[in-house]
Design a protein around this motif. Sequence first.
Motif, PDB file in Angstrom:
ATOM      1  N   VAL A 264      34.320  31.696  53.696  1.00  0.00           N
ATOM      2  CA  VAL A 264      35.584  31.814  52.971  1.00  0.00           C
ATOM      3  C   VAL A 264      35.908  30.513  52.257  1.00  0.00           C
ATOM      4  N   ASN A 265      35.763  29.394  52.947  1.00  0.00           N
ATOM      5  CA  ASN A 265      36.045  28.093  52.321  1.00  0.00           C
ATOM      6  C   ASN A 265      35.067  27.795  51.194  1.00  0.00           C
ATOM      7  N   LEU A 266      33.801  28.152  51.392  1.00  0.00           N
ATOM      8  CA  LEU A 266      32.795  27.924  50.355  1.00  0.00           C
ATOM      9  C   LEU A 266      33.116  28.736  49.102  1.00  0.00           C
ATOM     10  N   MET A 267      33.445  30.009  49.278  1.00  0.00           N
ATOM     11  CA  MET A 267      33.736  30.859  48.131  1.00  0.00           C
ATOM     12  C   MET A 267      35.007  30.424  47.415  1.00  0.00           C
ATOM     13  N   ALA A 268      36.010  29.985  48.175  1.00  0.00           N
ATOM     14  CA  ALA A 268      37.250  29.509  47.553  1.00  0.00           C
ATOM     15  C   ALA A 268      36.977  28.282  46.690  1.00  0.00           C
ATOM     16  N   ALA A 269      36.161  27.365  47.210  1.00  0.00           N
ATOM     17  CA  ALA A 269      35.837  26.153  46.451  1.00  0.00           C
ATOM     18  C   ALA A 269      35.045  26.487  45.197  1.00  0.00           C
ATOM     19  N   LEU A 270      34.050  27.364  45.318  1.00  0.00           N
ATOM     20  CA  LEU A 270      33.247  27.762  44.158  1.00  0.00           C
ATOM     21  C   LEU A 270      34.091  28.509  43.127  1.00  0.00           C
ATOM     22  N   LEU A 305      37.233  35.264  44.251  1.00  0.00           N
ATOM     23  CA  LEU A 305      38.512  35.346  44.964  1.00  0.00           C
ATOM     24  C   LEU A 305      38.689  36.704  45.621  1.00  0.00           C
ATOM     25  N   GLY A 306      38.229  37.745  44.965  1.00  0.00           N
ATOM     26  CA  GLY A 306      38.350  39.071  45.534  1.00  0.00           C
ATOM     27  C   GLY A 306      37.537  39.265  46.798  1.00  0.00           C
ATOM     28  N   LEU A 307      36.546  38.402  46.998  1.00  0.00           N
ATOM     29  CA  LEU A 307      35.669  38.534  48.165  1.00  0.00           C
ATOM     30  C   LEU A 307      36.136  37.710  49.365  1.00  0.00           C
ATOM     31  N   LEU A 308      37.219  36.953  49.190  1.00  0.00           N
ATOM     32  CA  LEU A 308      37.648  36.048  50.267  1.00  0.00           C
ATOM     33  C   LEU A 308      38.034  36.782  51.537  1.00  0.00           C
ATOM     34  N   SER A 309      38.532  38.000  51.397  1.00  0.00           N
ATOM     35  CA  SER A 309      38.969  38.737  52.587  1.00  0.00           C
ATOM     36  C   SER A 309      37.803  39.241  53.423  1.00  0.00           C
ATOM     37  N   LEU A 310      36.624  39.313  52.828  1.00  0.00           N
ATOM     38  CA  LEU A 310      35.419  39.800  53.516  1.00  0.00           C
ATOM     39  C   LEU A 310      35.643  41.158  54.178  1.00  0.00           C
ATOM     40  N   ASP A 311      36.370  42.034  53.495  1.00  0.00           N
ATOM     41  CA  ASP A 311      36.577  43.394  54.003  1.00  0.00           C
ATOM     42  C   ASP A 311      36.442  44.388  52.850  1.00  0.00           C
ATOM     43  N   MET A 386      46.046  42.019  41.318  1.00  0.00           N
ATOM     44  CA  MET A 386      45.700  42.557  42.636  1.00  0.00           C
ATOM     45  C   MET A 386      44.839  41.591  43.426  1.00  0.00           C
ATOM     46  N   ILE A 387      43.944  40.888  42.745  1.00  0.00           N
ATOM     47  CA  ILE A 387      43.110  39.911  43.447  1.00  0.00           C
ATOM     48  C   ILE A 387      43.953  38.747  43.951  1.00  0.00           C
ATOM     49  N   LEU A 388      44.877  38.263  43.125  1.00  0.00           N
ATOM     50  CA  LEU A 388      45.749  37.161  43.552  1.00  0.00           C
ATOM     51  C   LEU A 388      46.659  37.610  44.693  1.00  0.00           C
ATOM     52  N   THR A 389      47.133  38.845  44.626  1.00  0.00           N
ATOM     53  CA  THR A 389      47.973  39.368  45.718  1.00  0.00           C
ATOM     54  C   THR A 389      47.187  39.449  47.017  1.00  0.00           C
ATOM     55  N   SER A 390      45.940  39.911  46.926  1.00  0.00           N
ATOM     56  CA  SER A 390      45.089  39.992  48.114  1.00  0.00           C
ATOM     57  C   SER A 390      44.813  38.612  48.698  1.00  0.00           C
ATOM     58  N   ALA A 391      44.523  37.628  47.823  1.00  0.00           N
ATOM     59  CA  ALA A 391      44.273  36.265  48.306  1.00  0.00           C
ATOM     60  C   ALA A 391      45.527  35.663  48.921  1.00  0.00           C
ATOM     61  N   LEU A 392      46.701  35.986  48.345  1.00  0.00           N
ATOM     62  CA  LEU A 392      47.956  35.461  48.893  1.00  0.00           C
ATOM     63  C   LEU A 392      48.230  36.036  50.274  1.00  0.00           C
ATOM     64  N   SER A 393      47.927  37.307  50.467  1.00  0.00           N
ATOM     65  CA  SER A 393      48.121  37.922  51.785  1.00  0.00           C
ATOM     66  C   SER A 393      47.174  37.347  52.821  1.00  0.00           C
ATOM     67  N   GLY A 394      46.094  36.722  52.353  1.00  0.00           N
ATOM     68  CA  GLY A 394      45.155  36.064  53.262  1.00  0.00           C
ATOM     69  C   GLY A 394      45.451  34.599  53.461  1.00  0.00           C
ATOM     70  N   ASP A 395      46.677  34.177  53.117  1.00  0.00           N
ATOM     71  CA  ASP A 395      47.142  32.794  53.320  1.00  0.00           C
ATOM     72  C   ASP A 395      46.356  31.777  52.494  1.00  0.00           C
ATOM     73  N   HIS A 396      46.003  32.147  51.272  1.00  0.00           N
ATOM     74  CA  HIS A 396      45.328  31.216  50.363  1.00  0.00           C
ATOM     75  C   HIS A 396      46.294  30.811  49.250  1.00  0.00           C
ATOM     76  N   LEU A 397      47.441  30.271  49.635  1.00  0.00           N
ATOM     77  CA  LEU A 397      48.503  29.976  48.678  1.00  0.00           C
ATOM     78  C   LEU A 397      48.066  28.971  47.624  1.00  0.00           C
ATOM     79  N   VAL A 398      47.402  27.904  48.031  1.00  0.00           N
ATOM     80  CA  VAL A 398      46.975  26.872  47.084  1.00  0.00           C
ATOM     81  C   VAL A 398      45.982  27.443  46.084  1.00  0.00           C
ATOM     82  N   VAL A 399      45.051  28.226  46.585  1.00  0.00           N
ATOM     83  CA  VAL A 399      44.051  28.841  45.706  1.00  0.00           C
ATOM     84  C   VAL A 399      44.722  29.754  44.683  1.00  0.00           C
TER      85      VAL A 399
END
Length: 471
Positions: A264-270, A305-311, A386-399
């Motif tokens: 998750v951290n690797l994908m967020a950074a990339l 970003l859409g893959l950060l949830s891994l679900d 929708m991708i930003l909403t999904s990332a926000l629900s996963g506590d990735h506020l800075v991203v």
Amino acid sequence: MVILPELVLLIGALALFCVSLGKNVSEQAAKNVAIVFGLGTFAGTLLAFNEQGTLFYGALAVDQYSQLFKLMISGALAVFLIFSQSLKAIDQKVKPEYYMFLMLSVLGLMLLVSSVELMAIFISLELSSFALYLLVPMRDDATGVRVQMEAGMKYILFGVMGTGFMLYGMSLLFGLTGSTYLANVVEFYAEGNLQPTAMIALVLVLAGFLYKLAVFPMHFWVPDIYQGASNETTGFIATIPKLGAVALLIRFLSLSGEHSTFLVNLMAALALASMFYGNLSALVQKDIKRMLGFSGIAHAGFIMLGLLSLDSQGYGLAIYYIAGYVVMNLACFLVISNVSQKGENLCIEDFNGLYKRQPVLAFVLAIGLFGLAGIPPFVGFMGKFMILTSALSGDHLVVVCLAAINTAIAIYYYLSVVKAAYTGEPGEQPDVTVHPIIQVTGAVLVMAICIMGALPAKFVAFAGTVVQSIQ
């Protein structure tokens, strides 16, 4: 029936090979064969959509997931063949070979999305890639462009580098698991075997897939290849292979489980690196294809970003986004290919006054760019939202905040092209005449952009359901 699309593509490639053997080959004959088999592939994919099974000792799995991607690949191929019929910048002597390698590249992608074994993945990826490498230097130098050979060399050298990373990672996976089947790799990672070697193996394998998707730092090939290849070839490279890359990326990410902090951290950074690099570089581009190349790097970041949830929900969002991206890019390259009189590269000022010269193409270009910029109500806006909403629900506020900033940056360079088309004066720019079938194809793409933007929930829900069929 389970491999009907692949069989149609293979027969089409063989037919084009036979056509190319003639001394005075009719360009129209090669074109007709390619279109017939391209449309036949799409029809075959529809007929075989509900088919399921395994082939070649389980190396290929035909399921709903692979069939969805085959449907998108074959549909994009059909649209591409329709609007690129003239192939203005391709040497007439090699047009049959061009179509043949195009079919082989798509065949490799079809096999790739069904591959569930490491060697099958490698062979499919190489079949697709090497056929594609050959398309770049086929550009005719009569347009005054002399960089296609350099672009072709860069493409193959960077491609071999990405393949080397991937193959070494696969060898590590085989050494760790004792198997080349993804099911056994899944079991290995599911047991919590996350020692450094296992993570290095996964990262190296992903590097090969990130090359196809043009994610930072595997992006270096993009601007030069986009500029050096013909307009039609660039349109193909910018769209269809990315479907295969996303399909394969999701298959591999599904191996890691839902709680891999490292991935998750690797994908967020990339993702952030891709977005900032792509958007900031696109701001200063004058060549329209280089601009779209850098913007493609930024869009690859949004897919990550859409893959950060891994679900399955996140994977469904990524599928929805890449499908919309392909449609919007096809709309843009339809316009580029037809505005270019002799297949030459176009700068932004070449679109000045396009609404007066060809209003239909100007409208198609505007809708495609509005979508890529993330302006509502088009598919690009809904995908990003929708991708930003999904990332926000996963506590990735800075991203999410940084990604929103990138969306604002992208609006500037996309709308600069629309501004040129609708507020610029044509000057000495020639009028643009296009065949009615091109206008109809553009209208279909515009409708797809609007419908996907208006009904995102249905598309995402279906894609999320299909992801659960991954074997």
